[in-house]
Design a protein around this motif. Sequence first.
Motif, PDB file in Angstrom:
ATOM      1  N   HIS A 174       0.871  -1.173   0.000  1.00 29.17           N
ATOM      2  CA  HIS A 174       0.000   0.000   0.000  1.00 29.17           C
ATOM      3  C   HIS A 174       0.910   1.226   0.000  1.00 29.17           C
ATOM      4  O   HIS A 174       1.623   1.472   0.977  1.00 29.17           O
ATOM      5  CB  HIS A 174      -0.899  -0.007   1.237  1.00 29.17           C
ATOM      6  N   ARG A 175       0.875   1.987  -1.077  1.00 29.50           N
ATOM      7  CA  ARG A 175       1.805   3.109  -1.205  1.00 29.50           C
ATOM      8  C   ARG A 175       1.109   4.343  -1.763  1.00 29.50           C
ATOM      9  O   ARG A 175       0.101   4.261  -2.456  1.00 29.50           O
ATOM     10  CB  ARG A 175       3.001   2.745  -2.083  1.00 29.50           C
ATOM     11  N   MET A 176       1.685   5.489  -1.441  1.00 30.82           N
ATOM     12  CA  MET A 176       1.121   6.774  -1.858  1.00 30.82           C
ATOM     13  C   MET A 176       1.431   7.038  -3.333  1.00 30.82           C
ATOM     14  O   MET A 176       2.591   7.093  -3.735  1.00 30.82           O
ATOM     15  CB  MET A 176       1.719   7.892  -1.003  1.00 30.82           C
ATOM     16  N   VAL A 177       0.379   7.177  -4.132  1.00 30.04           N
ATOM     17  CA  VAL A 177       0.520   7.554  -5.541  1.00 30.04           C
ATOM     18  C   VAL A 177      -0.516   8.638  -5.808  1.00 30.04           C
ATOM     19  O   VAL A 177      -1.669   8.363  -6.174  1.00 30.04           O
ATOM     20  CB  VAL A 177       0.315   6.351  -6.488  1.00 30.04           C
ATOM     21  N   MET A 178      -0.117   9.878  -5.613  1.00 32.86           N
ATOM     22  CA  MET A 178      -1.019  11.018  -5.763  1.00 32.86           C
ATOM     23  C   MET A 178      -0.616  11.834  -6.993  1.00 32.86           C
ATOM     24  O   MET A 178       0.518  11.715  -7.472  1.00 32.86           O
ATOM     25  CB  MET A 178      -0.979  11.879  -4.494  1.00 32.86           C
ATOM     26  N   GLY A 236       0.332  14.821  -7.383  1.00 31.85           N
ATOM     27  CA  GLY A 236       1.516  15.662  -7.213  1.00 31.85           C
ATOM     28  C   GLY A 236       2.676  14.990  -6.520  1.00 31.85           C
ATOM     29  O   GLY A 236       3.730  15.606  -6.337  1.00 31.85           O
ATOM     30  N   HIS A 237       2.506  13.728  -6.137  1.00 31.27           N
ATOM     31  CA  HIS A 237       3.583  13.073  -5.393  1.00 31.27           C
ATOM     32  C   HIS A 237       3.451  11.548  -5.439  1.00 31.27           C
ATOM     33  O   HIS A 237       2.386  11.008  -5.155  1.00 31.27           O
ATOM     34  CB  HIS A 237       3.582  13.531  -3.931  1.00 31.27           C
ATOM     35  N   VAL A 238       4.547  10.897  -5.795  1.00 35.65           N
ATOM     36  CA  VAL A 238       4.652   9.437  -5.726  1.00 35.65           C
ATOM     37  C   VAL A 238       5.724   9.122  -4.698  1.00 35.65           C
ATOM     38  O   VAL A 238       6.866   9.582  -4.821  1.00 35.65           O
ATOM     39  CB  VAL A 238       5.031   8.826  -7.093  1.00 35.65           C
ATOM     40  N   CYS A 239       5.354   8.355  -3.672  1.00 34.09           N
ATOM     41  CA  CYS A 239       6.292   8.074  -2.586  1.00 34.09           C
ATOM     42  C   CYS A 239       7.505   7.291  -3.088  1.00 34.09           C
ATOM     43  O   CYS A 239       7.347   6.179  -3.622  1.00 34.09           O
ATOM     44  CB  CYS A 239       5.585   7.274  -1.493  1.00 34.09           C
ATOM     45  N   PRO A 240       8.710   7.833  -2.941  1.00 33.14           N
ATOM     46  CA  PRO A 240       9.903   7.118  -3.427  1.00 33.14           C
ATOM     47  C   PRO A 240      10.171   5.828  -2.666  1.00 33.14           C
ATOM     48  O   PRO A 240      10.676   4.860  -3.228  1.00 33.14           O
ATOM     49  CB  PRO A 240      11.032   8.135  -3.215  1.00 33.14           C
ATOM     50  N   TRP A 241       9.815   5.804  -1.364  1.00 32.55           N
ATOM     51  CA  TRP A 241      10.052   4.591  -0.573  1.00 32.55           C
ATOM     52  C   TRP A 241       9.113   3.476  -1.011  1.00 32.55           C
ATOM     53  O   TRP A 241       9.463   2.295  -0.937  1.00 32.55           O
ATOM     54  CB  TRP A 241       9.891   4.902   0.914  1.00 32.55           C
ATOM     55  N   GLY A 242       7.930   3.854  -1.490  1.00 32.83           N
ATOM     56  CA  GLY A 242       7.025   2.861  -2.037  1.00 32.83           C
ATOM     57  C   GLY A 242       7.587   2.219  -3.288  1.00 32.83           C
ATOM     58  O   GLY A 242       7.507   0.993  -3.478  1.00 32.83           O
ATOM     59  N   LEU A 243       8.171   3.041  -4.153  1.00 34.04           N
ATOM     60  CA  LEU A 243       8.800   2.514  -5.372  1.00 34.04           C
ATOM     61  C   LEU A 243       9.971   1.593  -5.029  1.00 34.04           C
ATOM     62  O   LEU A 243      10.147   0.534  -5.638  1.00 34.04           O
ATOM     63  CB  LEU A 243       9.285   3.676  -6.247  1.00 34.04           C
ATOM     64  N   HIS A 258      -2.606   1.396  -4.648  1.00 30.06           N
ATOM     65  CA  HIS A 258      -2.295   2.831  -4.586  1.00 30.06           C
ATOM     66  C   HIS A 258      -3.217   3.554  -3.611  1.00 30.06           C
ATOM     67  O   HIS A 258      -4.433   3.300  -3.570  1.00 30.06           O
ATOM     68  CB  HIS A 258      -2.429   3.461  -5.969  1.00 30.06           C
ATOM     69  N   LEU A 259      -2.633   4.466  -2.848  1.00 28.69           N
ATOM     70  CA  LEU A 259      -3.384   5.391  -1.994  1.00 28.69           C
ATOM     71  C   LEU A 259      -3.334   6.740  -2.714  1.00 28.69           C
ATOM     72  O   LEU A 259      -2.282   7.373  -2.786  1.00 28.69           O
ATOM     73  CB  LEU A 259      -2.744   5.469  -0.606  1.00 28.69           C
ATOM     74  N   THR A 260      -4.471   7.167  -3.242  1.00 25.37           N
ATOM     75  CA  THR A 260      -4.444   8.271  -4.215  1.00 25.37           C
ATOM     76  C   THR A 260      -4.948   9.610  -3.679  1.00 25.37           C
ATOM     77  O   THR A 260      -4.988  10.587  -4.415  1.00 25.37           O
ATOM     78  CB  THR A 260      -5.295   7.885  -5.443  1.00 25.37           C
ATOM     79  N   ARG A 311      -5.364  12.210   0.160  1.00 25.64           N
ATOM     80  CA  ARG A 311      -5.003  12.381   1.566  1.00 25.64           C
ATOM     81  C   ARG A 311      -6.008  11.682   2.477  1.00 25.64           C
ATOM     82  O   ARG A 311      -5.623  11.053   3.461  1.00 25.64           O
ATOM     83  CB  ARG A 311      -4.926  13.877   1.882  1.00 25.64           C
ATOM     84  N   ASP A 312      -7.308  11.746   2.130  1.00 27.69           N
ATOM     85  CA  ASP A 312      -8.320  11.075   2.944  1.00 27.69           C
ATOM     86  C   ASP A 312      -8.102   9.565   2.940  1.00 27.69           C
ATOM     87  O   ASP A 312      -8.242   8.901   3.983  1.00 27.69           O
ATOM     88  CB  ASP A 312      -9.721  11.399   2.414  1.00 27.69           C
ATOM     89  N   GLU A 313      -7.780   9.025   1.782  1.00 27.88           N
ATOM     90  CA  GLU A 313      -7.541   7.585   1.666  1.00 27.88           C
ATOM     91  C   GLU A 313      -6.319   7.170   2.480  1.00 27.88           C
ATOM     92  O   GLU A 313      -6.322   6.130   3.147  1.00 27.88           O
ATOM     93  CB  GLU A 313      -7.358   7.223   0.189  1.00 27.88           C
ATOM     94  N   ILE A 314      -5.281   8.002   2.451  1.00 33.72           N
ATOM     95  CA  ILE A 314      -4.058   7.715   3.211  1.00 33.72           C
ATOM     96  C   ILE A 314      -4.344   7.757   4.706  1.00 33.72           C
ATOM     97  O   ILE A 314      -3.942   6.859   5.455  1.00 33.72           O
ATOM     98  CB  ILE A 314      -2.949   8.725   2.835  1.00 33.72           C
ATOM     99  N   ASP A 315      -5.045   8.804   5.151  1.00 33.82           N
ATOM    100  CA  ASP A 315      -5.357   8.934   6.575  1.00 33.82           C
ATOM    101  C   ASP A 315      -6.233   7.781   7.061  1.00 33.82           C
ATOM    102  O   ASP A 315      -6.053   7.272   8.177  1.00 33.82           O
ATOM    103  CB  ASP A 315      -6.051  10.272   6.830  1.00 33.82           C
ATOM    104  N   ALA A 316      -7.179   7.373   6.236  1.00 35.63           N
ATOM    105  CA  ALA A 316      -8.061   6.258   6.610  1.00 35.63           C
ATOM    106  C   ALA A 316      -7.265   4.960   6.718  1.00 35.63           C
ATOM    107  O   ALA A 316      -7.494   4.166   7.645  1.00 35.63           O
ATOM    108  CB  ALA A 316      -9.176   6.108   5.576  1.00 35.63           C
ATOM    109  N   PHE A 317      -6.333   4.752   5.802  1.00 36.90           N
ATOM    110  CA  PHE A 317      -5.497   3.544   5.839  1.00 36.90           C
ATOM    111  C   PHE A 317      -4.634   3.528   7.100  1.00 36.90           C
ATOM    112  O   PHE A 317      -4.530   2.501   7.786  1.00 36.90           O
ATOM    113  CB  PHE A 317      -4.605   3.490   4.593  1.00 36.90           C
ATOM    114  N   LYS A 318      -4.048   4.671   7.423  1.00 38.65           N
ATOM    115  CA  LYS A 318      -3.201   4.751   8.621  1.00 38.65           C
ATOM    116  C   LYS A 318      -4.008   4.480   9.883  1.00 38.65           C
ATOM    117  O   LYS A 318      -3.552   3.776  10.795  1.00 38.65           O
ATOM    118  CB  LYS A 318      -2.542   6.131   8.700  1.00 38.65           C
ATOM    119  N   ALA A 319      -5.196   5.051   9.932  1.00 36.82           N
ATOM    120  CA  ALA A 319      -6.033   4.846  11.110  1.00 36.82           C
ATOM    121  C   ALA A 319      -6.468   3.394  11.233  1.00 36.82           C
ATOM    122  O   ALA A 319      -6.477   2.816  12.333  1.00 36.82           O
ATOM    123  CB  ALA A 319      -7.261   5.758  11.021  1.00 36.82           C
ATOM    124  N   LYS A 320      -6.829   2.773  10.128  1.00 32.94           N
ATOM    125  CA  LYS A 320      -7.289   1.384  10.144  1.00 32.94           C
ATOM    126  C   LYS A 320      -6.206   0.433  10.639  1.00 32.94           C
ATOM    127  O   LYS A 320      -6.469  -0.483  11.426  1.00 32.94           O
ATOM    128  CB  LYS A 320      -7.738   0.982   8.735  1.00 32.94           C
TER     129      LYS A 320
END
Length: 256
Positions: free
Chosen positions: A18-22, A24-31, A48-50, A52-61
Amino acid sequence: MTKVEFVSAAAAKRAAIHRMVMPGHVCPWGLKAKHLLESNGYQVEDRHLTSRDEIDAFKAKHKVATTPQIFINGVRVGGYDDLKRFLGKAVRDPNGTTYVPVIALFAISALGALALSTSVFGTPFTIRAGEWFIGLSMIVLALLKLQDVEKFSAMFLNYDLLSQRWVPYASLYPLLEGVTGILMLSDRLIWLAAPVTLFIGLEGAISVFKAVYVDRRELKCACVGGSSNVPLGFISLTENLMMIVMAVWMGRMLVG
């Protein structure tokens, strides 16, 4: 291998990331994590977490603070560093001491000097190559210090005797080192470069020797900049001894 064993082996090599792919930004550590998994034979489900809401929800879960997060066989392994540990790879300690920056610096400077010698003289092994090596090393060392003079000077003040008596010298040092290195490469103003190099080399060697071998202090060297994790000691002393040798050599040429 039986069919059951084959299926089990294949299942053991499945992972989800599960990695950030937005936009304006693709997480380099995810790659990096995805590449590491694939390089180790894993079939990767790339999620892909596309937003900010999706990312925050994933972190909370999953009760995690960062992404990416890697799951192998449904079990969370963690982030990129956790994945490296899981795969038996070395993980760098950000606070650990290392000689890698200095080794890389001297290796590149040496190869550059040998390349110049080959281009000019047709052979890499010349006296001039040795002179160029020291000059190039001093220039690169100065460049690293000049990236953040404030950090360098703060670390330098921990052990440099002259800087402790006259603080501006800590900021002046990388400029002197860089300019004398350039003069060495150009073969110009040797009458100026030689005494300046001898002075900063001798003063630096005395300061390092006192801090490490007399006072027995465990410090980090400022030689490759203020963010260095290189321990103060033999390598630091070598830098200063190289400058002393080069200064004497330049002085010999002046006399000759």
